[in-house]
Write an enzyme that holds these catalytic residues in place. Structure first.
Site, PDB file in Angstrom:
ATOM      1  N   VAL A  57       4.944  19.515   6.830  1.00 28.92           N
ATOM      2  CA  VAL A  57       3.602  19.694   6.261  1.00 28.92           C
ATOM      3  C   VAL A  57       3.804  19.959   4.778  1.00 28.92           C
ATOM      4  CG1 VAL A  57       1.543  21.158   6.233  1.00 28.92           C
ATOM      5  CG2 VAL A  57       2.648  20.582   8.414  1.00 28.92           C
ATOM      6  N   TYR A  84       0.071   1.671  -7.464  1.00 23.49           N
ATOM      7  CA  TYR A  84      -0.784   1.274  -6.341  1.00 23.49           C
ATOM      8  C   TYR A  84      -2.244   1.622  -6.651  1.00 23.49           C
ATOM      9  CZ  TYR A  84      -3.397   2.065  -2.058  1.00 23.49           C
ATOM     10  OH  TYR A  84      -4.396   2.097  -1.119  1.00 23.49           O
ATOM     11  N   SER A 119     -10.061   2.154  -2.506  1.00 21.70           N
ATOM     12  CA  SER A 119      -9.520   3.389  -1.928  1.00 21.70           C
ATOM     13  C   SER A 119     -10.086   4.611  -2.636  1.00 21.70           C
ATOM     14  CB  SER A 119      -8.011   3.369  -2.104  1.00 21.70           C
ATOM     15  OG  SER A 119      -7.463   4.647  -1.886  1.00 21.70           O
ATOM     16  N   LYS A 149       0.787  -1.242   0.000  1.00 22.38           N
ATOM     17  CA  LYS A 149       0.000   0.000   0.000  1.00 22.38           C
ATOM     18  C   LYS A 149       0.815   1.287   0.000  1.00 22.38           C
ATOM     19  CE  LYS A 149      -0.316   0.130   5.004  1.00 22.38           C
ATOM     20  NZ  LYS A 149      -1.097   0.367   6.199  1.00 22.38           N
ATOM     21  N   ARG A 176      -8.572  16.341   3.856  1.00 18.36           N
ATOM     22  CA  ARG A 176      -8.809  14.908   3.769  1.00 18.36           C
ATOM     23  C   ARG A 176      -9.973  14.521   4.669  1.00 18.36           C
ATOM     24  NH1 ARG A 176      -5.897  15.584   0.242  1.00 18.36           N
ATOM     25  NH2 ARG A 176      -4.044  14.442  -0.451  1.00 18.36           N
ATOM     26  N   LYS A 197      -5.856  -0.784  -7.535  1.00 20.01           N
ATOM     27  CA  LYS A 197      -7.196  -0.666  -6.938  1.00 20.01           C
ATOM     28  C   LYS A 197      -8.257  -0.576  -8.044  1.00 20.01           C
ATOM     29  CE  LYS A 197      -5.947  -0.790  -2.626  1.00 20.01           C
ATOM     30  NZ  LYS A 197      -6.140  -2.053  -1.898  1.00 20.01           N
TER      31      LYS A 197
HETATM   32  N1  UFG Z   1       1.174  14.817   4.842  1.00 20.21           N
HETATM   33  C1  UFG Z   1       2.072  15.738   5.353  1.00 20.21           C
HETATM   34  N2  UFG Z   1       3.211  15.279   5.943  1.00 20.21           N
HETATM   35  C2  UFG Z   1       3.489  13.947   6.078  1.00 20.21           C
HETATM   36  C3  UFG Z   1       2.560  13.016   5.564  1.00 20.21           C
HETATM   37  C4  UFG Z   1       1.426  13.481   4.949  1.00 20.21           C
HETATM   38  O1  UFG Z   1       1.866  16.945   5.251  1.00 20.21           O
HETATM   39  O2  UFG Z   1       4.546  13.606   6.605  1.00 20.21           O
HETATM   40  C5  UFG Z   1      -0.054  15.301   4.216  1.00 20.21           C
HETATM   41  C6  UFG Z   1      -0.159  14.905   2.747  1.00 20.21           C
HETATM   42  O3  UFG Z   1       0.475  15.849   1.962  1.00 20.21           O
HETATM   43  C7  UFG Z   1      -1.673  14.858   2.562  1.00 20.21           C
HETATM   44  C8  UFG Z   1      -2.207  14.448   3.937  1.00 20.21           C
HETATM   45  O4  UFG Z   1      -1.154  14.705   4.856  1.00 20.21           O
HETATM   46  O5  UFG Z   1      -2.128  16.130   2.266  1.00 20.21           O
HETATM   47  C9  UFG Z   1      -2.587  12.975   4.027  1.00 20.21           C
HETATM   48  O6  UFG Z   1      -1.486  12.216   3.571  1.00 20.21           O
HETATM   49  P1  UFG Z   1      -1.403  10.630   3.772  1.00 20.21           P
HETATM   50  O7  UFG Z   1      -0.136  10.173   3.151  1.00 20.21           O
HETATM   51  O8  UFG Z   1      -1.655  10.284   5.198  1.00 20.21           O
HETATM   52  O9  UFG Z   1      -2.667  10.120   2.975  1.00 20.21           O
HETATM   53  P2  UFG Z   1      -3.034  10.333   1.434  1.00 20.21           P
HETATM   54  O10 UFG Z   1      -4.279  11.142   1.431  1.00 20.21           O
HETATM   55  O11 UFG Z   1      -1.924  10.797   0.614  1.00 20.21           O
HETATM   56  O12 UFG Z   1      -3.241   8.826   1.004  1.00 20.21           O
HETATM   57  C10 UFG Z   1      -4.183   8.019   1.598  1.00 20.21           C
HETATM   58  C11 UFG Z   1      -3.708   6.564   1.646  1.00 20.21           C
HETATM   59  C12 UFG Z   1      -3.567   6.016   0.265  1.00 20.21           C
HETATM   60  C13 UFG Z   1      -4.796   6.253  -0.523  1.00 20.21           C
HETATM   61  C14 UFG Z   1      -5.194   7.696  -0.485  1.00 20.21           C
HETATM   62  C15 UFG Z   1      -6.518   7.907  -1.119  1.00 20.21           C
HETATM   63  O13 UFG Z   1      -2.456   6.483   2.291  1.00 20.21           O
HETATM   64  O14 UFG Z   1      -3.392   4.610   0.401  1.00 20.21           O
HETATM   65  O15 UFG Z   1      -5.316   8.144   0.855  1.00 20.21           O
HETATM   66  O16 UFG Z   1      -6.855   9.233  -1.179  1.00 20.21           O
HETATM   67  F1  UFG Z   1      -4.577   5.901  -1.809  1.00 20.21           F
END
Ligand code: UFG
Length: 342
Positions: A220, A152, A127, A87, A234, A156
């Site tokens: 961030v 990835y 997802s 994932k 999100r 899906k």
């Molecule tokens: N973020 C940060 N700093 C970090 C990690 C994340 O600012 O260290 C931000 C990202 O930029 C994003 C938000 O936090 O804006 C959420 O990031 P995540 O990586 O936690 O989650 P994503 O939304 O990128 O991805 C998640 C799942 C994926 C899936 C996706 C679907 O991890 O498996 O949602 O939208 F595909």
């Protein structure tokens, strides 16, 4: 009446453990399989501690069809929840074959054996990534999918399509795809939770590891998006709520209440939260300060995505209930448990 049995592939993983607990609490028997490629045997012990009893577990790689066949021969189940998959979005870009091989071969093995053994119900972990950068928010299940931006995400989409085609083609073959938004948090017992290996990719594990002093500073990724505070939006869904959505979907399948042979449901809260808001809520809920800084955007991130959950609310009779502050307290309690912090 005999209990229904559910096969849970990837049942030692983050969502798999929470769903296993929820299934047993709802009265199902489970057969859990996992190869511990991205999880630990201690996850199963955590599940058993919460439940106060042993569960049926087999160490099996779902890519090994003959080993999987033995599971089908040994156990009588009508339903599978298929979690087993890789994932990490970024890794899938650098190692596409690893992702296509693992995520699709295991899935094909499952579907072929479901058909061969006349086991009717497949619940697939999809997802919100399939929506990409949606033009209209919140997204409904009718919102058009966009071309995947990572292998990835592509696995899906392909897996959804394979399931749809199988349900169309085969008698007594039913599928539900649950499109998860951003799963976060942990079981309130702090006995199970997410166990990322190496540097976490996801926001909440990075936050909790920063709070624990394992990471120096949280970056961030971008504060110049076209959103109220400039950071991404999100839909953070508590993993315990997410687990209950699986139980609701299994109930629907085994009680013959599906309206189509293949159905899709969004699983989110319906409420967006920004990255900065989440950080602030984490700090307040846990009464601590996080070291964070604004950094450049991360490639591939969409500015905003959240769910319209009307369909899941009405059809599954399911709704996200956990309060985000409780969720963030549980996430921190789990990190402390893992690190032995008092
Ligand atoms: N973020 C940060 N700093 C970090 C990690 C994340 O600012 O260290 C931000 C990202 O930029 C994003 C938000 O936090 O804006 C959420 O990031 P995540 O990586 O936690 O989650 P994503 O939304 O990128 O991805 C998640 C799942 C994926 C899936 C996706 C679907 O991890 O498996 O949602 O939208 F595909």
């Amino acid at each position: 009446m005999a209990k229904e049995t559910v096969l849970v592939s990837g049942g030692a993983g983050y969502i798999g453990t929470h769903t296993t607990v929820a299934l047993v609490e709802a009265g199902y028997d489970v057969v859990v399989i996992d190869n511990f490629s991205n999880s630990e045997p201690s996850a199963i012990e955590g599940v058993e501690k919460i439940l106060g009893r042993k569960i049926t577990f087999e160490e099996v790689d779902t890519c090994d069809k003959e080993a999987l066949r033995k599971v089908f021969e040994r156990y009588d189940f009508s339903t599978i929840i298929h979690f087993a998959a890789y994932k990490a979005v970024g890794e899938s870009v650098s190692e596409p074959l690893k992702y296509y091989q693992n995520n699709l071969v295991s899935y094909m093995n499952i579907l072929e054996l479901m058909k061969e053994f006349k086991r009717p119900n497949v619940l697939f972990s999809s997802s919100a990534t399939v929506y990409g950068n949606a033009e209209v928010l919140p997204v409904t299940e009718q919102t058009p999918r966009q071309p995947a931006t990572s292998p990835y995400g592509n696995t899906k989409q392909i897996a959804e399509d394979i399931l749809r085609d199988c349900c169309n083609a085969y008698e007594n073959f039913y599928g539900i795809a649950l499109r998860y938004f951003n799963p976060v948090g942990s079981h309130p017992s702090a006995l199970i939770g997410e166990l990322p290996r190496g540097v976490p990719n996801n926001l909440v594990p990075f936050i909790t590891q920063t709070a624990a002093g394992i990471r120096e500073c949280l970056a961030v990724f971008g504060n110049d998006y076209d959103t109220p505070d400039g950071t991404c939006l999100r839909d953070f869904i508590d993993v315990v709520d997410l687990a209950k959505a699986h139980v609701a979907a299994v109930n629907r399948m085994v009680s013959g209440k599906m309206k189509e042979k293949y159905e899709i449901f969004n699983v989110g809260t319906g409420t967006p939260l920004s990255v900065l808001e989440l950080i602030t809520r984490f700090e307040k809920a846990n009464n601590l300060k996080l070291n964070y800084k604004i950094a450049a955007r991360r490639q591939g991130d969409v500015p905003a995505v959240w769910a319209d959950t009307t369909l899941a609310n009405n059809e599954l009779g399911w709704k996200a209930e956990r309060d985000i502050d409780d969720t963030l307290r549980a996430a921190w309690a789990w990190e402390k448990h893992v690190r032995g912090i008092k």
